[in-house]
Scaffold this motif. Structure first.
Motif, mmCIF file in Angstrom:
data_model
loop_
_atom_site.group_PDB
_atom_site.id
_atom_site.type_symbol
_atom_site.label_atom_id
_atom_site.label_comp_id
_atom_site.label_asym_id
_atom_site.label_seq_id
_atom_site.Cartn_x
_atom_site.Cartn_y
_atom_site.Cartn_z
ATOM 1 N N UNK A 196 0.860 -1.179 0.000
ATOM 2 C CA UNK A 196 0.000 0.000 0.000
ATOM 3 C C UNK A 196 0.895 1.228 0.000
ATOM 4 N N UNK A 197 0.719 2.093 -1.000
ATOM 5 C CA UNK A 197 1.442 3.362 -1.037
ATOM 6 C C UNK A 197 0.467 4.441 -0.588
ATOM 7 N N UNK A 198 0.715 4.994 0.598
ATOM 8 C CA UNK A 198 -0.171 6.005 1.185
ATOM 9 C C UNK A 198 0.344 7.404 0.847
ATOM 10 N N UNK A 199 -0.567 8.284 0.446
ATOM 11 C CA UNK A 199 -0.225 9.680 0.174
ATOM 12 C C UNK A 199 -0.464 10.499 1.432
ATOM 13 N N UNK A 200 0.555 11.233 1.837
ATOM 14 C CA UNK A 200 0.504 12.014 3.066
ATOM 15 C C UNK A 200 0.929 13.449 2.768
ATOM 16 N N UNK A 201 0.663 14.326 3.712
ATOM 17 C CA UNK A 201 1.090 15.718 3.580
ATOM 18 C C UNK A 201 -0.058 16.622 3.208
ATOM 19 N N UNK A 202 -0.401 16.653 1.925
ATOM 20 C CA UNK A 202 -1.480 17.516 1.466
ATOM 21 C C UNK A 202 -0.997 18.459 0.383
ATOM 22 N N UNK A 203 -1.872 19.306 -0.145
ATOM 23 C CA UNK A 203 -1.502 20.226 -1.214
ATOM 24 C C UNK A 203 -0.244 21.027 -0.877
ATOM 25 N N UNK A 204 0.654 21.112 -1.829
ATOM 26 C CA UNK A 204 1.933 21.788 -1.739
ATOM 27 C C UNK A 204 2.963 21.024 -0.906
ATOM 28 N N UNK A 205 2.587 19.877 -0.363
ATOM 29 C CA UNK A 205 3.533 19.125 0.473
ATOM 30 C C UNK A 205 3.313 17.621 0.335
#
Length: 376
Positions: free
Chosen positions: A202-211
């Motif tokens: 599972x590749x999880x996307x973290x951070x949020x817009x611009x990061x």
């Protein structure tokens, strides 16, 4: 991990290793299977997947006293595969990880761009990114295992239905979050051997817009669970009052949805809180990582669960259905926990689930591809 996900998808899998096929224990259930026909059934342009109509034999109340005397690790049967057949496990997980990261590259490329959104239902979204990510994942799988069966959220069933291997692919778990730029979505790839999870990423996307950034979870049956290459473990919190919990709600506002609303309220009152993030694979990885204690939900699909449940089990957690029965990826409910809390959670979750069953709500296994062989 930085923004770039670079690797080679062209992996050679030639091997002279031929492991014996495993003999796995059967489920503690009795099923009556009813033939299914594709005729006259379609969904989003693809044939509807066949269902198994079954009436599980449930004996939660009669076994509760016995379970209470066992160590929590022994109370519930394992759901992971006992073998990967003729394909060595290290080769299988290498392709699983490559496939998930290939899909994640597609998502990362699109994450800061405008979305082209269409609808499967009133609020059930799909984007071009879902479809492009799945196409990229399929290319990796087919290049390495052209004779395997694939079940994708967007593409349905592809490949040889008589294969022992079934790939369950969610190219973008948490599409609504992705569409809004909310940081809780992932690419999820799990492969089953004869119906039981063998390898997962599972590749999880973290951070949020611009990061935006990613972290990669992986697990193999019997080999442990990892995040960015480091071994991970479920928490050891042993009381509900000190637990942070997670749940989810489907698009159908039916009796199961209403029941879970009541469970949400009940656990919010007795725990440190209940979160609803909107991506099942992410939720289960968070249980495996030890940052939350448990996650449950009704009406998930195999591609939602195949990777996450193995992650939890290999991190030392426990996986069952919400009525306490043994879980398989084709079930309609799941409860995953750190293991220590599992029986305590079932004391509150199982009774309303049993009530749904007594009212005729269908909890038989579903989305099992026709002719796909399992050991249960």
């Amino acid at each position: 991990m930085g923004r770039s996900l670079l690797f080679s998808a062209n992996i050679s899998l030639k091997s002279s290793c031929h492991l014996p096929r495993c003999s796995l224990p059967s489920f503690n259930r009795s099923y009556q299977c009813v033939p299914f026909s594709f005729k006259g059934n379609s969904h989003n342009g693809f044939p509807r997947l066949p269902s198994i109509h079954a009436k599980p034999a449930r004996n939660l109340s009669t076994t509760k006293a016995v379970l209470s005397e066992l160590p929590y690790q022994s109370r519930y049967p394992k759901i992971g595969a006992s073998s990967t057949g003729p394909i060595p496990l290290n080769q299988l997980i290498q392709v699983v990880e490559t496939a998930a990261k290939t899909g994640a590259e597609v998502v990362m490329e699109a994450v800061n761009k405008p979305r082209n959104i269409t609808y499967k239902g009133l609020t059930d979204l799909v984007t071009d990114t879902d479809k492009m990510s799945e196409a990229a994942i399929l290319e990796v799988v087919n290049k390495n295992f052209g004779d395997h069966l694939i079940l994708g959220e967007e593409g349905g069933v592809i490949g040889d239905s008589h294969s022992d291997y079934l790939w369950c692919i969610d190219p973008l778990d948490g599409t609504t979050n992705f569409a809004h730029g909310y940081p809780s979505f992932a690419v999820s790839v799990g492969v089953l051997f004869r119906g039981r999870p063998a390898a997962a990423a599972v590749v999880e996307f973290v951070g949020g817009p611009m990061a935006w950034n990613t972290r990669t979870f992986s697990a193999t049956a019997g080999g442990g669970a990892f995040c960015n290459g480091q071994r991970i473990h479920a928490s050891q919190t042993d009381t509900v009052e000190r637990s942070l919990l997670v749940t989810g709600f489907g698009y159908e506002h039916d009796d199961a949805w209403s029941t879970n609303i009541e469970l949400f309220k009940e656990f919010t009152d007795v725990s440190r809180g209940v979160r609803r993030l909107g991506a099942a694979a992410v939720d289960m990885c968070h249980v495996a990582l030890g940052i939350v204690e448990a996650y449950w939900e009704y009406r998930l699909k195999p591609w939602d669960m195949a990777a996450g449940v193995l992650m939890v089990e290999e991190a030392g957690g426990t996986v069952t259905c919400m009525d306490g029965n043994k879980f398989c990826v084709f079930d309609r409910s799941v409860l995953v926990s750190n293991g220590v809390l599992h029986s305590k959670l079932l004391e509150r979750i199982a009774p309303p689930t049993e009530k749904l069953i007594s009212k005729g709500f269908d909890f038989s296994p579903w989305f099992k591809p026709e002719n796909y062989h399992t050991d249960f």
